[in-house]
Structures are given as structure tokens and as C-alpha cells.
Design a protein around this motif. Structure first.
Motif, PDB file in Angstrom:
ATOM      1  N   VAL A  67       0.833  -1.199   0.000  1.00  0.00           N
ATOM      2  CA  VAL A  67       0.000   0.000   0.000  1.00  0.00           C
ATOM      3  C   VAL A  67       0.872   1.256   0.000  1.00  0.00           C
ATOM      4  O   VAL A  67       0.600   2.236  -0.708  1.00  0.00           O
ATOM      5  CB  VAL A  67      -0.942  -0.012   1.221  1.00  0.00           C
ATOM      6  CG1 VAL A  67      -1.746   1.284   1.297  1.00  0.00           C
ATOM      7  CG2 VAL A  67      -1.875  -1.211   1.169  1.00  0.00           C
ATOM      8  N   GLU A  68       1.947   1.259   0.774  1.00  0.00           N
ATOM      9  CA  GLU A  68       2.822   2.423   0.854  1.00  0.00           C
ATOM     10  C   GLU A  68       3.472   2.726  -0.485  1.00  0.00           C
ATOM     11  O   GLU A  68       3.551   3.886  -0.917  1.00  0.00           O
ATOM     12  CB  GLU A  68       3.897   2.203   1.920  1.00  0.00           C
ATOM     13  CG  GLU A  68       3.368   2.132   3.350  1.00  0.00           C
ATOM     14  CD  GLU A  68       2.678   0.810   3.650  1.00  0.00           C
ATOM     15  OE1 GLU A  68       2.842  -0.147   2.841  1.00  0.00           O
ATOM     16  OE2 GLU A  68       1.965   0.715   4.672  1.00  0.00           O
ATOM     17  N   GLU A  69       3.937   1.666  -1.162  1.00  0.00           N
ATOM     18  CA  GLU A  69       4.579   1.881  -2.460  1.00  0.00           C
ATOM     19  C   GLU A  69       3.579   2.423  -3.478  1.00  0.00           C
ATOM     20  O   GLU A  69       3.902   3.359  -4.239  1.00  0.00           O
ATOM     21  CB  GLU A  69       5.179   0.565  -2.974  1.00  0.00           C
ATOM     22  CG  GLU A  69       6.377   0.076  -2.158  1.00  0.00           C
ATOM     23  CD  GLU A  69       6.857  -1.286  -2.634  1.00  0.00           C
ATOM     24  OE1 GLU A  69       8.026  -1.382  -3.053  1.00  0.00           O
ATOM     25  OE2 GLU A  69       6.050  -2.240  -2.592  1.00  0.00           O
ATOM     26  N   MET A  70       2.368   1.858  -3.512  1.00  0.00           N
ATOM     27  CA  MET A  70       1.380   2.347  -4.474  1.00  0.00           C
ATOM     28  C   MET A  70       0.945   3.758  -4.143  1.00  0.00           C
ATOM     29  O   MET A  70       0.703   4.574  -5.046  1.00  0.00           O
ATOM     30  CB  MET A  70       0.184   1.393  -4.511  1.00  0.00           C
ATOM     31  CG  MET A  70       0.482   0.050  -5.152  1.00  0.00           C
ATOM     32  SD  MET A  70      -0.981  -1.002  -5.372  1.00  0.00           S
ATOM     33  CE  MET A  70      -1.312  -1.479  -3.668  1.00  0.00           C
ATOM     34  N   VAL A 103      -7.639  14.301 -10.456  1.00  0.00           N
ATOM     35  CA  VAL A 103      -8.119  12.927 -10.556  1.00  0.00           C
ATOM     36  C   VAL A 103      -6.912  12.033 -10.794  1.00  0.00           C
ATOM     37  O   VAL A 103      -6.180  12.220 -11.779  1.00  0.00           O
ATOM     38  CB  VAL A 103      -9.146  12.774 -11.698  1.00  0.00           C
ATOM     39  CG1 VAL A 103      -9.534  11.298 -11.867  1.00  0.00           C
ATOM     40  CG2 VAL A 103     -10.381  13.614 -11.423  1.00  0.00           C
ATOM     41  N   ARG A 104      -6.699  11.089  -9.915  1.00  0.00           N
ATOM     42  CA  ARG A 104      -5.558  10.185 -10.033  1.00  0.00           C
ATOM     43  C   ARG A 104      -6.070   8.761 -10.255  1.00  0.00           C
ATOM     44  O   ARG A 104      -6.977   8.298  -9.555  1.00  0.00           O
ATOM     45  CB  ARG A 104      -4.683  10.256  -8.786  1.00  0.00           C
ATOM     46  CG  ARG A 104      -4.080  11.650  -8.628  1.00  0.00           C
ATOM     47  CD  ARG A 104      -3.134  11.798  -7.480  1.00  0.00           C
ATOM     48  NE  ARG A 104      -2.556  13.145  -7.500  1.00  0.00           N
ATOM     49  CZ  ARG A 104      -1.444  13.480  -8.160  1.00  0.00           C
ATOM     50  NH1 ARG A 104      -0.791  12.542  -8.846  1.00  0.00           N
ATOM     51  NH2 ARG A 104      -1.000  14.715  -8.141  1.00  0.00           N
ATOM     52  N   ILE A 105      -5.494   8.095 -11.237  1.00  0.00           N
ATOM     53  CA  ILE A 105      -5.977   6.794 -11.696  1.00  0.00           C
ATOM     54  C   ILE A 105      -4.916   5.740 -11.438  1.00  0.00           C
ATOM     55  O   ILE A 105      -3.753   5.899 -11.844  1.00  0.00           O
ATOM     56  CB  ILE A 105      -6.326   6.844 -13.203  1.00  0.00           C
ATOM     57  CG1 ILE A 105      -7.340   7.961 -13.483  1.00  0.00           C
ATOM     58  CG2 ILE A 105      -6.863   5.498 -13.668  1.00  0.00           C
ATOM     59  CD1 ILE A 105      -7.608   8.181 -14.958  1.00  0.00           C
ATOM     60  N   LEU A 106      -5.312   4.685 -10.756  1.00  0.00           N
ATOM     61  CA  LEU A 106      -4.424   3.553 -10.490  1.00  0.00           C
ATOM     62  C   LEU A 106      -4.949   2.350 -11.281  1.00  0.00           C
ATOM     63  O   LEU A 106      -6.092   1.931 -11.101  1.00  0.00           O
ATOM     64  CB  LEU A 106      -4.418   3.232  -8.990  1.00  0.00           C
ATOM     65  CG  LEU A 106      -3.596   2.002  -8.556  1.00  0.00           C
ATOM     66  CD1 LEU A 106      -2.134   2.141  -8.958  1.00  0.00           C
ATOM     67  CD2 LEU A 106      -3.715   1.794  -7.043  1.00  0.00           C
ATOM     68  N   ARG A 121      -7.641  -1.099  -2.660  1.00  0.00           N
ATOM     69  CA  ARG A 121      -8.661  -0.209  -2.095  1.00  0.00           C
ATOM     70  C   ARG A 121      -8.111   0.650  -0.959  1.00  0.00           C
ATOM     71  O   ARG A 121      -8.672   1.704  -0.647  1.00  0.00           O
ATOM     72  CB  ARG A 121      -9.854  -1.046  -1.610  1.00  0.00           C
ATOM     73  CG  ARG A 121     -10.632  -1.704  -2.729  1.00  0.00           C
ATOM     74  CD  ARG A 121     -11.956  -2.258  -2.229  1.00  0.00           C
ATOM     75  NE  ARG A 121     -11.772  -3.347  -1.268  1.00  0.00           N
ATOM     76  CZ  ARG A 121     -11.704  -4.636  -1.586  1.00  0.00           C
ATOM     77  NH1 ARG A 121     -11.800  -4.999  -2.869  1.00  0.00           N
ATOM     78  NH2 ARG A 121     -11.553  -5.563  -0.660  1.00  0.00           N
ATOM     79  N   ASP A 122      -7.034   0.209  -0.342  1.00  0.00           N
ATOM     80  CA  ASP A 122      -6.434   0.972   0.763  1.00  0.00           C
ATOM     81  C   ASP A 122      -5.563   2.130   0.293  1.00  0.00           C
ATOM     82  O   ASP A 122      -5.056   2.903   1.122  1.00  0.00           O
ATOM     83  CB  ASP A 122      -5.606   0.032   1.649  1.00  0.00           C
ATOM     84  CG  ASP A 122      -6.484  -0.913   2.465  1.00  0.00           C
ATOM     85  OD1 ASP A 122      -7.681  -0.611   2.605  1.00  0.00           O
ATOM     86  OD2 ASP A 122      -5.988  -1.955   2.929  1.00  0.00           O
TER      87      ASP A 122
END
Length: 460
Positions: A67-70, A103-106, A121-122
């Protein structure tokens, strides 16, 4: 066959008739359970989800960072594509809708397990999350809802429509009009010749990159009894126009059913296409689009479920299509006759029971009415038994053996009569008993206890 064996056979037949009647009644009642069935016929397909339920059959080994890296990646770049991502979109249209908003897209690959999806989701600074071709964000999830959108989603991985819908929903703005983002082209003569050669040779063409290696034969036969050809191609991920092999092959082989796969998009071309093809496509993707969008199934799994759906539609009787052969169900065929079989068995049981009762009652009346000297076996047995009882009070050491032998003979005669043995056998036993009692009476010196005199006196 002796009288005794014949009587036993009739008795066995009587109870066998009753047993068969009970079994038939139970089977008939079990078959009366009511159910709702609106199908024209009973489809043999495994139907609903086939090979695409749960996570079984997925081929992806994709994973995601922590989660931290993403979170750090999304903070540094408004669009982050993780390794294995397949979704793409019209960047110009999406940029125009986003405008100056943040707006940021993953974008993540398909086939992730629940723990990996939870990590995605986190990532709180990701406005929009795209897993495979599933688009979600906040409390919303945008999905395709028509055939052109599903074709673009599963044939080339295009999610422009759902992405624009979600972004405008998050910004509380009206969604832009839908546009067909899928660009297509006619296959070249050389491309078409390669596919046609494989189809003529084996009925199957698998292009480089396609995951289909073989067709589920039984499922294909049920869906297309006259035989179908299959052409599988990988999803078009590079943004180039999609070659429309289906219409081209249908022109080349107008009387041949052909199923074409582009990625996880499946379409039928050939005889009867206008009857059921769009209905099958709408039904199939309407039910499984959500599952297919986030999963990474081989083409064979999706094809098996699609073929099952074709079979279900044909069995529904909605169109004038020939149904595949189905062997007759013996129970269904025999069911109308079961009540008659039950009635026949009950009638046989009652008839044999009446016959048995008449024989027993008539024989007993005949024997008693005949008297001791005219075949009245029960009366003679009763009279000799009474004589033995009276003599037992007076016998001594000399007469006891003869009396004992007489009583044994009477007991044997009583058992033979109960088993309905022939009268001749019972008469023989009674005659021997009478002789023994006669010896005992002479030994005692009491003429009145001699059987002939004693029985004559009782009757008179």
C-alpha cells in the motif's frame, strides 16, 4: 407340481403383487413433486457459470506492491499502471473531462486475489481504481451495459466509456454521450487465407497470443449439433484497429457456423445469426461481464460458458431451431402407466386373497360336514383328541406307551392339517393314531374307549 408347491407358489405371487404395488405407488408419488419449468426442453448444459465461477481456472499470476509503495506512486503521477495492466482508454477525451481537477488513476492487472484487491482499495489518494477492465472509485462502480461497450472492453481492453461515466459521477456532472471507441478494419487477404486454411483443415484456428488451445467437444456438439468452426485471437492491446474476422469468414463460408473470439469477446457468425446471436451475447455478458472484467480466465473457460448459453437459448424454444437429440427418460415414459400397474397389482393381490380364503373356508366346511367316516378330518381329529384326554386319566404302566404313541400321531396330524397338506396324508396319521388308542383301550379293558365305538357314540 404337487398341491403343496402350487399353493406356496400362489401365496408367493399374492405377496409379490402387493410388494410391487407398494413400490409403484412410492415411485409415482415421488415423481409428483411440483417444480416451475418455463423451458421448451431441458437443456443438458452445465449452464449458469460453467467454468467461470469463483477463481477456479484463472491463469494470472499477477501481484501488486504494498500500500505504501502504491500510495507513493500515485502521489508522484496522476496515472499509474502496475505491471500486467491491460486497460486502456482515449486519453484525450478523459483529459478533457478531468480538466483542472485532481483525478488520479491507479490501473492494476486482472486476476488478483481478495487480499491484493484490498491493498488496492487501501490506496486512499487514488481517485479511480481500474482492476483489469473493472472501473470503480469512491462508492461508485461504472459498468458497460450494451454490446458495443462490452465488445470494446473485452476485445481490446478499452474502458473509455466507464471511465468517463465514473469521473463525471464523482464530480457530480452529467455524463458525456456514449461514443463507439472501438475502431475496426477488414482483414487482409493474406490474413484471411491463413485463418481459412486452418478452419478447413481442422475447424480450429488459434492465432499467436490466443489462450485457446482446444474446444470443449461435448459442449460444442450440444450447442451446434451440425458442427461449428472456431477462430481465436488475442485481445488487441496496442491500440491498432481490430480486424473483423467474423463477417469476413461468414462471407467466405456462408453455410458454416463460425465462432470467433477476440480476447474474451465471443461472437457467432453463420446460419441463424439474426435469430439468437445477439440474445446470447447480451445474456452472457449481462451476467458475467463483472466477473470477466476483473478476472484473468483462459479463453476456453469463457467459451465453454458461452456455448452452454447457446444451448440454453436453443432449448428455450424461442426460435425455430432444431433441438439436439435427448434420450428418452424411462421414468417419464413409464409414469402414465404406473397407476394402471398399481391397480393391476392390487387386483391380483385381492383375487389371490379371496381364492385363499374360499379354499380354506370351503375345505373346512366340507371336512366337518363329511363326518368322521366320510373325510371329516377336523372332526375326526377333534374326536380322537378328546378320547386321548379321557384315556390319559385312566391309563397305567401297560397302556401308557400306546397312548403316548397315539398322542404323538395326533400332534403330527394337527400340524399337517395346519400346513394344508393333502387329506390323504392327514387320514394316514389319524388312522395310525386311532390304532394306537385302540391298543390302549383293549389293554385297559374298556370297550367304550375303542375309537370306532367312542366316535360313534359322540355323533349319536
Amino acid at each position: 407340481m404337487s398341491v403343496r408347491r402350487r399353493r406356496r407358489a400362489l401365496e408367493a405371487l399374492r405377496w409379490a403383487s402387493l410388494g410391487v404395488a407398494v413400490v409403484v405407488l412410492v415411485v409415482f408419488l415421488q415423481a409428483q413433486r411440483q417444480s416451475v419449468d418455463v423451458s421448451y426442453g431441458r437443456s443438458p448444459s452445465s449452464s449458469s457459470a460453467g467454468g467461470t465461477t469463483g477463481s477456479a481456472g484463472e491463469s494470472s499470476a499477477a501481484s501488486v506492491p504494498s500500500v505504501e509503495e502504491m500510495t507513493a506512486l500515485v502521489a508522484a503521477d496522476p496515472v499509474v499502471r502496475l505491471p500486467g495492466s491491460i486497460a486502456r482508454w482515449n486519453e484525450q477525451r478523459v483529459r478533457e473531462v478531468i480538466g483542472s481537477t485532481d483525478v488520479r488513476i491507479l490501473v492494476a492487472p486482472p486476476g488478483l486475489d481478495e487480499d491484493e484487491r484490498k491493498r488496492l482499495r487501501d490506496v486512499e489518494n487514488a481517485t479511480v481504481l481500474v482492476v483489469g477492465t473493472e472501473v470503480s472509485g469512491g462508492f461508485y462502480r461504472a459498468v458497460a451495459d450494451d454490446l458495443p461497450s462490452w465488445r470494446a472492453q473485452f476485445a481490446v481492453g478499452d474502458v473509455t466509456g466507464p471511465l468517463l461515466t465514473l469521473i463525471t459521477a464523482l464530480q457530480d456532472r452529467p455524463a458525456p454521450p456514449d461514443l463507439d471507441e472501438l475502431t475496426t478494419r477488414e482483414p487482409t487477404a493474406r490474413e484471411l487465407a491463413v485463418v481459412a486454411a486452418d478452419l478447413r483443415a481442422s475447424g480450429l484456428h488459434c492465432a499467436a497470443g490466443a489462450t485457446l488451445t482446444d474446444v470443449p467437444a461435448k459442449t460444442a456438439k450440444e450447442a451446434f449439433p451440425d458442427g461449428a468452426w472456431f477462430a481465436a485471437f488475442p485481445a488487441q492491446r496496442d491500440g491498432t484497429p481490430l480486424p473483423r474476422y467474423g463477417p469476413a469468414l461468414a462471407k467466405l463460408f456462408p453455410d458454416q457456423p463460425i465462432v470467433v473470439l477476440h480476447g474474451l469477446w465471443i461472437e457467432y457468425h453463420g446460419p441463424g445469426r439474426e435469430d439468437f446471436a445477439e440474445l446470447v451475447e447480451a445474456s452472457f455478458y449481462g451476467q458475467f461481464a463483472d466477473l470477466l472484467s476483473r478476472s484473468d480466465y483462459p479463453q476456453r473457460n469463457a467459451l465453454g460458458v458461452y456455448l452452454n448459453r447457446v444451448t440454453d437459448v436453443r432449448y428455450a424454444g424461442l426460435f425455430d431451431r432444431p433441438l439436439p437429440y435427448r434420450p428418452a427418460d424411462p421414468l417419464r415414459v413409464a409414469l402414465p402407466a404406473l397407476p394402471w400397474v398399481f391397480a393391476a397389482c392390487v387386483a391380483a393381490f385381492l383375487a389371490l386373497s379371496v381364492r385363499s380364503l374360499r379354499r380354506a373356508g370351503g375345505g373346512l366346511r366340507g371336512r366337518i360336514a363329511g363326518g368322521p367316516h366320510r373325510g371329516g378330518v377336523p372332526a375326526r381329529l377333534a374326536g380322537l383328541t378328546a378320547l386321548a384326554v379321557e384315556m390319559s386319566l385312566l391309563t397305567d404302566v401297560r397302556s401308557d406307551p400306546a397312548l403316548t404313541r397315539g398322542i404323538v400321531r395326533l400332534q403330527a396330524a394337527r400340524e399337517a392339517l395346519g400346513e394344508e397338506l393333502p387329506d390323504r396324508h392327514v387320514h394316514t396319521l389319524l388312522a395310525k393314531a386311532a390304532n394306537e388308542l385302540d391298543d390302549a383301550a383293549r389293554t385297559l379293558g374298556i370297550p367304550g374307549y375303542r375309537p370306532d365305538i367312542y366316535l360313534q357314540g359322540r355323533l349319536t
